[in-house]
Design an enzyme around this catalytic site. Structure first.
Site, mmCIF file in Angstrom:
data_model
loop_
_atom_site.group_PDB
_atom_site.id
_atom_site.type_symbol
_atom_site.label_atom_id
_atom_site.label_comp_id
_atom_site.label_asym_id
_atom_site.label_seq_id
_atom_site.Cartn_x
_atom_site.Cartn_y
_atom_site.Cartn_z
ATOM 1 N N HIS A 67 -8.830 11.533 -0.330
ATOM 2 C CA HIS A 67 -7.979 12.635 0.145
ATOM 3 C C HIS A 67 -8.864 13.770 0.620
ATOM 4 O O HIS A 67 -9.936 14.017 0.075
ATOM 5 C CB HIS A 67 -7.074 13.139 -0.988
ATOM 6 N N ASP A 125 0.051 7.862 -1.435
ATOM 7 C CA ASP A 125 0.519 6.641 -0.763
ATOM 8 C C ASP A 125 0.203 5.361 -1.515
ATOM 9 O O ASP A 125 0.675 4.290 -1.145
ATOM 10 C CB ASP A 125 -0.104 6.558 0.641
#
Ligand code: SDX
Length: 428
Positions: free
Chosen positions: A307, A364
């Site tokens: 991320h 996700d």
């Protein structure tokens, strides 16, 4: 009195004010740098560059903190509802009961879409990816509500556009799915709550009675809350930049849907499931796939990992992982790819490559496993992300407009050919 940063270059010294946020984040304000020094900054992907001051969402990537308007995501996911969180993000405060009733009543009133939108839908082949259909149907609202194009829309008109978006996106999303499977579309059922209405439009068939499962509706509501906003991510920045040109909110949100579509962003939830399926079909050897992810010569990345901001656990991933266990158990589903996902996570979190780069599961990594358990097909996963992110996009667009922010137009460093004269074709 704000702090000052000093930049010295070629014998000159420039003083730049430092701004500090309510969570003590500090930023060097370079808005006057070029005027003072002729210099600009360069930061591909804006990894170190702030684009705005915002009061909507706070992230602390090192601590794994996510708050909407000051409320921790853990609290909201546990105690709130998606429409209440939408109100909070867009209007800044949790609604009173009267405000909430008025808000939800208006949304219910606008779930139906103009019948002519079906003609647009019919123009899409069944192979069309639902994200392309969704962004097109959203943009078509500019045609059905042309007064939304006025950059000087009143607060009331903007609020009406906001209600229309929140009300109609579930209808558009479900219709995009029906177009894909070749079934007749379902019209909204205003007697149902937000998620149950969506599920009914998605899965009801003409010849059968459809009763939304409350377990599935509640799990979906939680997932939408977890996706509702995430400060200046790729798609939200897109919405703000498009809106900064005074393009309509419908055009701006449609652009956000397209930015979210990419596999490095919202499209990752679809890629995660495709990756887990490939690992399962390949015999479930996590180590082999981790090695592929680490191999610089191999384009494969561990989808759902890493991320830009979180260098610790994505708090949403933790909540979704727990919810995945609960939902699959409640629905009596034993999905082997959940075990593969957990095995992959465990192996990666012990692997120096991932540990050194602080790569953890992101939002996700597990969300697709729940969507699949809810009966939602893989190529609809990113549409679900867009449904969740909608209130965040709206809130950010509204904040940008209310703050009269300038049109987004970055600078560049030119590295192309220097001046040269035109050469006629017969002399080349
Ligand atoms: C979302 O911004 C947001 O807030 C997004 C989001 C939201 O709510 O809006 O949180 C939603 O988009 C989540 C992210 C979903 N995408 C994926 O899961 C795709 C896989 N992840 C990566 O592609 C990557 O981690 C990104 C795109 C998410 C972040 O990329 P960055 O910040 O540009 O980091 P990077 O590419 O510079 O990576 C740093 C290093 C590199 O290695 P080195 O060059 O240092 O040797 O980490 C490596 C990368 O190669 N790396 C990975 C990896 N992610 C980063 N290596 C293998 N697998 C991965 N997934």
């Amino acid at each position: 009195m704000s702090e000052i940063a000093k930049l010295s270059y070629q014998g000159n010294e420039y003083e730049l004010p430092v701004t500090k946020g309510t969570e003590n984040e500090e930023a060097i304000d370079i808005s006057k740098l070029r005027g003072q020094s002729g210099l600009i900054t360069l930061d591909p992907g804006f990894k170190n560059t702030g684009s705005t001051k915002s009061a909507i969402t706070f992230l602390d990537g090192e601590e794994g903190i996510l708050r909407y308007r000051g409320y921790n995501i853990e609290d909201l996911a546990e105690k709130s509802t998606f429409l209440e969180v939408s109100y909070l993000l867009i209007y800044g405060e949790l609604p009173t009961e009267a405000e909430y009733k008025k808000f939800t009543k208006k949304i219910t009133k606008h779930t139906l879409v103009h019948e002519d939108i079906k003609k647009i839908l019919d123009g899409f082949p069944s192979v069309a990816h639902p994200m392309g259909v969704l962004s097109s149907l959203i943009c078509s609202l500019t045609a059905f509500y042309p007064n939304s194009l006025d950059p000087n829309n009143s607060k009331e008109e903007i609020n009406l556009s906001i209600v229309r978006l929140l009300a109609k996106l579930p209808t558009f999303a479900a219709w995009a799915f029906k177009n894909k499977v070749g079934h007749p579309v379902n019209y909204p059922d205003n007697g149902l709550d937000y998620c149950s209405n969506f599920l009914k439009m998605m899965f009801a068939l003409p010849a059968e009675k459809f009763e939304p499962d409350p377990v599935i509706s509640k799990a979906l509501d939680k997932l939408l809350i977890l996706h509702a906003d995430h400060e200046q991510n790729c798609s939200t920045s897109t919405v703000r930049v498009v809106g900064s040109s005074q393009a309509s909110i419908y055009a701006s949100i449609s652009a956000g849907v397209n930015a979210l579509w990419g596999p490095l962003h919202g499209g990752a939830n679809q890629s995660v499931i495709e990756m887990l399926e490939a690992i399962k079909d390949d015999g479930g050897d996590s180590k082999k796939w981790l090695d592929k992810a680490k191999d610089k010569n191999d384009p494969f990345r561990l989808m759902g990992f890493g991320h830009r901001v979180y260098k610790n656990f994505d708090p949403r991933a933790k909540i979704i992982k727990k919810a995945a266990d609960e939902v699959l158990e409640k629905l009596g589903i034993d999905d082997p790819i959940l075990d593969i996902a957990k095995e992959l996570e465990m192996a990666a979190l012990q692997d120096p490559y991932f540990v050194e780069r602080k790569l953890y599961p992101n939002v996700d990594f597990y969300s697709g496993i729940i969507y699949r358990a809810l009966g939602i097909p893989t190529d609809m996963f990113t549409v679900m992300f867009a449904l969740g992110r909608l209130p965040g996009w709206i809130a950010q667009w509204k904040e940008m407009r209310e703050n009269n922010e300038p049109i987004g137009r970055p600078r560049q460093v030119y590295v192309g050919a220097t001046e040269r004269s035109y050469v006629p074709m017969d002399n080349r």
